[in-house]
Write an enzyme that holds these catalytic residues in place. Structure first.
Site, PDB file in Angstrom:
ATOM      1  N   ASN A   1      -7.477  10.726  11.046  1.00  0.00           N
ATOM      2  CA  ASN A   1      -6.108  10.504  11.058  1.00  0.00           C
ATOM      3  C   ASN A   1      -5.368  11.540  10.187  1.00  0.00           C
ATOM      4  OD1 ASN A   1      -4.042   9.445  12.988  1.00  0.00           O
ATOM      5  ND2 ASN A   1      -3.508   8.021  11.468  1.00  0.00           N
TER       6      ASN A   1
ATOM      7  N   SER B   1      -2.464  -5.425   3.427  1.00  0.00           N
ATOM      8  CA  SER B   1      -1.322  -5.438   4.277  1.00  0.00           C
ATOM      9  C   SER B   1      -0.708  -6.893   4.495  1.00  0.00           C
ATOM     10  CB  SER B   1      -1.587  -5.028   5.671  1.00  0.00           C
ATOM     11  OG  SER B   1      -0.629  -5.332   6.580  1.00  0.00           O
ATOM     12  N   ALA B   2       0.616  -6.810   4.648  1.00  0.00           N
ATOM     13  CA  ALA B   2       1.116  -8.110   5.070  1.00  0.00           C
ATOM     14  C   ALA B   2       0.668  -8.999   6.193  1.00  0.00           C
ATOM     15  CB  ALA B   2       2.804  -7.909   5.087  1.00  0.00           C
ATOM     16  N   THR B   3       0.040  -8.276   7.023  1.00  0.00           N
ATOM     17  CA  THR B   3      -0.732  -8.907   8.065  1.00  0.00           C
ATOM     18  C   THR B   3      -1.628 -10.179   7.715  1.00  0.00           C
ATOM     19  OG1 THR B   3      -1.641  -8.214  10.381  1.00  0.00           O
ATOM     20  CG2 THR B   3      -2.588  -7.219   8.466  1.00  0.00           C
TER      21      THR B   3
ATOM     22  N   TYR C   1       1.009  -4.444   1.564  1.00  0.00           N
ATOM     23  CA  TYR C   1       2.320  -3.796   1.997  1.00  0.00           C
ATOM     24  C   TYR C   1       2.969  -4.377   3.103  1.00  0.00           C
ATOM     25  CZ  TYR C   1      -1.110   0.253   0.488  1.00  0.00           C
ATOM     26  OH  TYR C   1      -1.888   0.932  -0.072  1.00  0.00           O
TER      27      TYR C   1
ATOM     28  N   TYR D   1      -7.621  -5.771  13.553  1.00  0.00           N
ATOM     29  CA  TYR D   1      -7.299  -4.871  12.284  1.00  0.00           C
ATOM     30  C   TYR D   1      -6.958  -5.840  11.117  1.00  0.00           C
ATOM     31  CZ  TYR D   1      -4.149  -2.431   9.142  1.00  0.00           C
ATOM     32  OH  TYR D   1      -3.448  -1.962   7.818  1.00  0.00           O
TER      33      TYR D   1
ATOM     34  N   LYS E   1      -8.818  -6.167   7.418  1.00  0.00           N
ATOM     35  CA  LYS E   1      -8.065  -6.512   5.953  1.00  0.00           C
ATOM     36  C   LYS E   1      -8.396  -8.030   5.340  1.00  0.00           C
ATOM     37  CE  LYS E   1      -5.861  -2.524   6.019  1.00  0.00           C
ATOM     38  NZ  LYS E   1      -6.626  -1.396   5.188  1.00  0.00           N
TER      39      LYS E   1
HETATM   40  P1  NAD Z   1      -3.206   7.080   7.622  1.00  0.00           P
HETATM   41  O1  NAD Z   1      -3.977   6.869   8.848  1.00  0.00           O
HETATM   42  O2  NAD Z   1      -2.098   7.987   7.663  1.00  0.00           O
HETATM   43  O3  NAD Z   1      -4.117   7.326   6.149  1.00  0.00           O
HETATM   44  C1  NAD Z   1      -5.439   6.648   6.372  1.00  0.00           C
HETATM   45  C2  NAD Z   1      -6.270   8.011   6.056  1.00  0.00           C
HETATM   46  O4  NAD Z   1      -7.742   7.322   6.117  1.00  0.00           O
HETATM   47  C3  NAD Z   1      -6.537   9.159   7.147  1.00  0.00           C
HETATM   48  O5  NAD Z   1      -6.231  10.158   6.441  1.00  0.00           O
HETATM   49  C4  NAD Z   1      -7.751   8.792   7.818  1.00  0.00           C
HETATM   50  O6  NAD Z   1      -8.026  10.158   8.311  1.00  0.00           O
HETATM   51  C5  NAD Z   1      -8.728   8.544   6.686  1.00  0.00           C
HETATM   52  N1  NAD Z   1      -9.746   7.606   7.020  1.00  0.00           N
HETATM   53  C6  NAD Z   1      -9.923   6.489   8.186  1.00  0.00           C
HETATM   54  N2  NAD Z   1     -11.199   6.190   8.154  1.00  0.00           N
HETATM   55  C7  NAD Z   1     -11.871   6.994   7.097  1.00  0.00           C
HETATM   56  C8  NAD Z   1     -13.187   6.692   6.643  1.00  0.00           C
HETATM   57  N3  NAD Z   1     -14.081   6.180   7.103  1.00  0.00           N
HETATM   58  N4  NAD Z   1     -13.573   7.729   5.857  1.00  0.00           N
HETATM   59  C9  NAD Z   1     -12.715   8.397   5.284  1.00  0.00           C
HETATM   60  N5  NAD Z   1     -11.576   8.912   5.675  1.00  0.00           N
HETATM   61  C10 NAD Z   1     -11.012   7.756   6.656  1.00  0.00           C
HETATM   62  O7  NAD Z   1      -2.564   5.417   7.302  1.00  0.00           O
HETATM   63  P2  NAD Z   1      -1.569   4.878   6.231  1.00  0.00           P
HETATM   64  O8  NAD Z   1      -0.508   4.597   6.862  1.00  0.00           O
HETATM   65  O9  NAD Z   1      -1.568   6.092   5.083  1.00  0.00           O
HETATM   66  O10 NAD Z   1      -2.282   3.794   5.735  1.00  0.00           O
HETATM   67  C11 NAD Z   1      -3.291   3.847   4.588  1.00  0.00           C
HETATM   68  C12 NAD Z   1      -3.719   2.232   4.353  1.00  0.00           C
HETATM   69  O11 NAD Z   1      -2.772   1.375   4.120  1.00  0.00           O
HETATM   70  C13 NAD Z   1      -4.665   1.994   5.313  1.00  0.00           C
HETATM   71  O12 NAD Z   1      -5.751   1.410   4.957  1.00  0.00           O
HETATM   72  C14 NAD Z   1      -3.882   0.985   6.420  1.00  0.00           C
HETATM   73  O13 NAD Z   1      -4.648  -0.154   6.908  1.00  0.00           O
HETATM   74  C15 NAD Z   1      -2.883   0.510   4.952  1.00  0.00           C
HETATM   75  N6  NAD Z   1      -1.806  -0.182   5.507  1.00  0.00           N
HETATM   76  C16 NAD Z   1      -0.946   0.679   6.325  1.00  0.00           C
HETATM   77  C17 NAD Z   1       0.194   0.283   6.631  1.00  0.00           C
HETATM   78  C18 NAD Z   1       1.191   1.163   7.247  1.00  0.00           C
HETATM   79  O14 NAD Z   1       2.182   0.432   8.151  1.00  0.00           O
HETATM   80  N7  NAD Z   1       1.264   2.408   7.138  1.00  0.00           N
HETATM   81  C19 NAD Z   1       0.744  -0.909   6.352  1.00  0.00           C
HETATM   82  C20 NAD Z   1      -0.221  -1.919   5.742  1.00  0.00           C
HETATM   83  C21 NAD Z   1      -1.406  -1.475   5.181  1.00  0.00           C
END
Ligand code: NAD
Ligand code: UDP
Length: 336
Positions: free
Chosen positions: A35, A124-126, A176, A148, A152
């Site tokens: 992603n 996550s707050a989820t 978060y 999802y 978490k």
């Molecule tokens: P994002 O998708 O932009 O970043 C996640 C990254 O992980 C991506 O670059 C993706 O390519 C990489 N990735 C996924 N699976 C992988 C794997 N198996 N091996 C190596 N790389 C892998 O997402 P984000 O918004 O930066 O979120 C980062 C983390 O924070 C995630 O774990 C997400 O669940 C958590 N989070 C995000 C939010 C939000 O709203 N953005 C809220 C709460 C928690």
């Protein structure tokens, strides 16, 4: 000594890497680009003048992860890598459990084998589910309403058990709230694949003309204007929370859950109106039915982060939206 940042080319990871590079940390990113794009690395260099070591690998790939720890002197890991689309997790549960849960177990096993027991995890707050009243605090019971969220919660439970089994582990489990905004340079920001699920990327794509209009999911919630209320936090504040958590790991024994939010709630219509004012663009919207699984109000009790990490969010809603708009208007098609 280096810091391993899994998922470091993603939205939150890239902003955290920028903050860590500002402190002259040596960074190794592992990302499978599921992603994200390597173009982020050029942008990070433009912002900081510094380079990172980038390894394209999947955290589920044990051999590749072992190689990372064999070839780099890793001191601590910030583990962002994961799939995060709530809707998709219901249609592809096995991919989500495999990627997020099995991937984290592989990472943790390889860390343990190499004696690396310092971890900051993206939760996550989820995990507060739908039955706790806001402000949400870390003592409240946890639950999940979709695959999802389950991933978490499962990873959190694994981390609590792991830390109980071996007191050498120091783990900050950062919960978060709703990260938005972008780096003030406008060079990095959120770049979702396809039609965005989250409010801010949707609104900014309407503002830039990529999407026709926003659907506001419900205007009959028990909130001041009837629309859903969330705790939006600037991604740079969030990134700085990771820096503080890494600094604090030396004093943490066990696994500590920590909310990263502002403690303030903002409604969907407040977001739309502020975005309209700041961007000067029209944001057409219509009221649509409630989205399944949504709750009325979610915001953090941020006192544990304030007290334990000496951290609080500094950027206000206007800054969050101005930075989102700068990123979106300078990069209407993301990094491409
Ligand atoms: P994002 O998708 O932009 O970043 C996640 C990254 O992980 C991506 O670059 C993706 O390519 C990489 N990735 C996924 N699976 C992988 C794997 N198996 N091996 C190596 N790389 C892998 O997402 P984000 O918004 O930066 O979120 C980062 C983390 O924070 C995630 O774990 C997400 O669940 C958590 N989070 C995000 C939010 C939000 O709203 N953005 C809220 C709460 C928690
Ligand atoms: N929302 C909306 N239209 C959209 C996306 C989201 O009205 O296209 C609302 C949603 O119902 C919630 C708020 O915006 O009240 C934040 O949603 P988001 O998906 O960004 O975060 P989450 O609900 O996961 O906290």
């Amino acid at each position: 000594m280096s810091l391993l940042i899994t998922g470091g080319t993603g939205f939150i990871g890239s902003h955290t890497v920028v903050e860590l590079l500002a402190l002259d940390k040596d960074i190794v990113i592992v990302d499978n680009l599921a992603n994200s794009s390597t173009l982020v690395l050029d942008r990070i260099k433009q912002i900081t003048g510094k380079t990172v070591t980038f390894i394209e690998a999947d955290i589920c790939d044990r051999q590749a992860m072992q190689q990372v720890f064999l070839t780099h002197d890793i001191d601590a890991v910030v583990h962002f890598a994961g799939l995060k689309a709530v809707g998709e997790s219901s249609t592809m549960p096995l991919s989500y459990y495999h990627n997020n849960v099995a991937g984290s177990i592989t990472l943790l096993q390889v860390m343990a084998e190499h004696g690396v027991k310092n971890l900051v995890f993206s939760s996550s707050a989820t995990v507060y589910g739908e039955n706790n009243p806001s402000p949400l605090d870390e003592t409240m019971p946890t639950s999940a309403t979709n695959p999802y969220g389950q991933t978490k919660l499962m990873i959190e439970n694994i981390l609590f058990d792991l830390a109980k089994s071996d007191e050498q582990w120091s783990i900050a489990c950062l919960r978060y709230f709703n990260p938005i905004g972008a780096h003030e340079s406008g060079l990095i920001g959120e770049n979702p694949n396809g039609i965005p699920n989250n409010l801010l990327p949707y609104v900014s794509q309407v503002a830039v003309g990529r999407l026709a209009q926003l659907q506001v999911f419900g205007d009959d919630y028990p909130t001041p204007d009837g629309t859903g209320v969330r705790d939006y936090i600037h991604v740079v504040d969030l990134a700085q929370g990771h820096v503080k958590a890494l600094e604090k790991l030396k004093d943490i024994s066990g696994c500590v859950p920590i909310n990263l939010g502002t403690g303030n709630g903002t409604s969907v219509l407040e977001i739309v109106n502020t975005f309209k004012d700041i961007s000067g663009q029209d944001i057409p919207y219509h009221i649509a039915p409630r989205r399944a699984g949504d709750i009325a109000t979610v915001y953090a009790d941020a006192s544990v982060a304030n007290n334990l990490l000496n951290w609080h969010a500094e950027r206000d809603l206007a800054t969050m939206i101005a930075d989102t708009w700068r990123w979106q208007s300078q990069n209407p098609n993301g990094f491409e």
